[in-house]
Design an enzyme around this catalytic site. Structure first.
Site, PDB file in Angstrom:
ATOM      1  N   SER A 161      14.335  70.741  -3.993  1.00 44.35           N
ATOM      2  CA  SER A 161      14.383  69.661  -5.275  1.00 44.35           C
ATOM      3  C   SER A 161      15.770  69.573  -5.714  1.00 44.35           C
ATOM      4  O   SER A 161      16.284  68.393  -4.915  1.00 44.35           O
ATOM      5  CB  SER A 161      13.968  70.756  -6.363  1.00 44.35           C
ATOM      6  OG  SER A 161      13.730  70.299  -7.712  1.00 44.35           O
ATOM      7  N   ASP A 191      15.883  63.801 -10.005  1.00 42.90           N
ATOM      8  CA  ASP A 191      16.524  64.747  -9.267  1.00 42.90           C
ATOM      9  C   ASP A 191      16.000  64.468  -7.601  1.00 42.90           C
ATOM     10  O   ASP A 191      15.389  63.649  -7.375  1.00 42.90           O
ATOM     11  CB  ASP A 191      16.118  66.324  -9.621  1.00 42.90           C
ATOM     12  CG  ASP A 191      14.518  66.584  -9.115  1.00 42.90           C
ATOM     13  OD1 ASP A 191      13.666  65.710  -9.381  1.00 42.90           O
ATOM     14  OD2 ASP A 191      14.352  67.687  -8.931  1.00 42.90           O
ATOM     15  N   ASP A 199      13.668  65.659  -5.721  1.00 43.97           N
ATOM     16  CA  ASP A 199      12.248  65.297  -5.172  1.00 43.97           C
ATOM     17  C   ASP A 199      11.523  64.522  -6.283  1.00 43.97           C
ATOM     18  O   ASP A 199      10.401  64.477  -6.480  1.00 43.97           O
ATOM     19  CB  ASP A 199      11.460  66.539  -4.865  1.00 43.97           C
ATOM     20  CG  ASP A 199      11.468  67.483  -6.108  1.00 43.97           C
ATOM     21  OD1 ASP A 199      12.371  67.599  -6.918  1.00 43.97           O
ATOM     22  OD2 ASP A 199      10.514  68.272  -5.987  1.00 43.97           O
ATOM     23  N   ASP A 243      10.825  65.061  -9.424  1.00 48.13           N
ATOM     24  CA  ASP A 243       9.777  65.453 -10.645  1.00 48.13           C
ATOM     25  C   ASP A 243      10.649  65.526 -11.925  1.00 48.13           C
ATOM     26  O   ASP A 243       9.948  65.613 -12.905  1.00 48.13           O
ATOM     27  CB  ASP A 243       9.324  66.894 -10.092  1.00 48.13           C
ATOM     28  CG  ASP A 243      10.118  67.895  -9.941  1.00 48.13           C
ATOM     29  OD1 ASP A 243      11.323  67.836  -9.653  1.00 48.13           O
ATOM     30  OD2 ASP A 243       9.731  69.223  -9.625  1.00 48.13           O
TER      31      ASP A 243
HETATM   32 MG    MG Z   1      12.753  68.733  -8.750  1.00 43.50          MG
END
Ligand code: MG
Length: 458
Positions: free
Chosen positions: A99, A242, A244, A246
């Site tokens: 992440s 960010d 990844d 999300d």
């Molecule tokens: Mg994330």
């Protein structure tokens, strides 16, 4: 600090690649997860980190060894993989991502068949299999298979379009700058917003797992380039994802960074205008701004412990359609009850188009709060006792003890004091209608905490 029998932290398994999280470990984790899912079919995908393809292959080997079949997506934003679970209905998924953590880290997220991360009880079941060595390996003629699953990102972006007024947005020809930190956010958002009639510009648009452009966490200090680019090219909107994709943090047309509380409140306001009496879920660390919006627009606010998985699980349990976090996590239930950066961006564009207002104006119309943060050192063994005593001292005040202790005062100021899950410190988050009061609250409670911890040491 995690106990010796814990693999999962607050958001999956995390560690420095090849040191704390090795390929050997990833095979065993894959086998433990495979044993948990009992010959099931799992989607596997990963982010853009240098160690991600290696760890994905190791996890797949472990899953196949226990008889699980794998649908392999390859590189993809986390929310696209979670949407693929909703769409293809496998038994679950494994996502290789750390992440927002620095480039040397990686992680393993395990997803249940509803697209949401495993509950704590399910994680314990996986941990017990892992630490007790109870992996059940398949016979040679029952080893799982792996095949590619194409089209996941296209399905995901098409699904997002269904939740906004695409024609209305397209007419506006918005100019938008996307900073996806050289990571997987670049695989979906630029194409989605081009399809929505926007003129899309990207910075840090090339995929590079060393994150040469900026660190993967969309914090204010990492977004100066995005802010200046938005201003320089005269864009209507900037968005940073960010590592990844999300979480999303927005920049208005003047280059001002809008923190997550504000964009969540904005989305909440227009959601409640269309859906009065609906529930909104948010961690106790969020600003009172969210409560003001819920009160004004007739919504019901539900506070939770800090952590995105708790927000998702709570939304599912109480059938809430909207959740949000102060760090830029937006959970839009009609699409999926998990954080989703591209979905959040589409909602912001929808509001801008619908109201014909600029983002700075929309944010300016929200109630204003000033936020101050602080921290106080506290040894691990005194954390619990400190909290107990602190709560006793606050008797008679309007408090919540969902996570740490939060106090709301009559003048609309508030302070949250909670022990860090990873460091020997207490964190303090104060807010008030003016900067001076917010600072004063942090100072006052830092002093109270220090005195309390010192007295407990004696
Ligand atoms: Mg994330």
């Amino acid at each position: 600090m995690l106990s010796p029998r814990r693999l999962f932290g607050t958001n999956g398994i995390r560690g420095v690649a090849n040191k704390e999280l090795t390929s050997e470990m990833a095979i065993t984790i894959g086998s433990a997860v495979g044993t948990f899912f009992k010959n099931g079919t799992l989607i596997v995908g990963h982010d853009a980190r240098t160690s991600s393809p290696m760890l994905a292959k190791a996890v797949i080997a472990g899953l196949n060894a226990t008889g699980c079949d794998v649908l392999f997506v390859g590189m993809s934003p986390t929310p696209a993989l979670q949407y693929a679970v909703k769409n293809h209905k496998p038994d679950g998924a494994v996502i290789i991502t750390a992440s927002h953590n620095p480039p040397e880290y990686n992680g393993i997220k395990v997803i249940w068949n509803d697209g949401i991360e495993l509950s704590r009880e399910q994680e314990i079941a996986v941990e017990n299999i892992f630490f007790d060595g109870k992996m059940r390996y398949a016979e040679w003629d029952n080893i799982g298979t792996t095949r590619d699953l194409p089209g996941v990102i296209e399905d995901y972006t098409e699904a997002i379009k269904k939740h906004v007024n695409t024609e209305m947005i397209a007419k506006k020809h918005y100019r938008i700058v996307i900073d996806a930190a050289n990571s997987v956010g670049n695989l979906a958002a630029p194409y989605l917003f081009r399809d929505l009639g926007c003129k899309v510009m990207t910075i840090n648009g090339n995929i590079d797992g060393t994150f040469p452009g900026r660190l993967p966490e969309p914090r204010v200090e990492n977004l100066t380039e995005l802010a200046s680019t938005v201003k320089a090219v005269g864009a209507d909107l900037g968005v940073a994802y960010d590592g990844d994709a999300d979480r999303s943090v927005f920049v208005d047309e003047n280059g001002e960074i809008c923190w997550g509380d504000k964009t969540f409140a904005l989305i909440g306001k227009y959601f409640l205008k269309d859906n009065p009496n609906e529930k909104i879920v948010t961690p106790i660390s969020s600003s009172t701004l969210i409560k003001d919006i819920a009160d004004t627009y007739k919504g019901k606010l539900v506070w939770t412990k800090v952590g995105s998985v708790t927000v998702s699980q709570t939304m599912k349990k109480i059938k809430a359609k909207l959740g949000g976090e102060e760090n830029g996590g937006i959970f839009y239930g009609p699409h999926q009850s998990v954080r989703d950066g591209a979905m959040a961006t589409a909602l912001i564009l929808d509001i801008m188009a619908k109201t014909r207002k600029k983002l700075s104006k929309l944010i300016g119309e929200l109630p204003k709060y000033f936020i101050e943060k602080g921290k106080v050192e506290c040894p691990e063994n005194l954390k619990e006792k400190t909290l107990e005593n602190l709560i006793k001292q606050m008797k008679g005040l309007n408090i919540s003890t969902i996570d740490g202790v939060k106090v709301w005062f009559k003048d609309k100021s508030a302070i949250l004091i909670r022990p860090s899950g990873t460091e020997p410190i207490y964190r303090l988050y104060a807010e008030a209608k003016n900067e001076q009061k917010a600072k004063q609250l942090v100072n006052e409670y830092c002093l109270k905490l220090r005195r309390l911890i010192a007295s407990l040491k004696d």
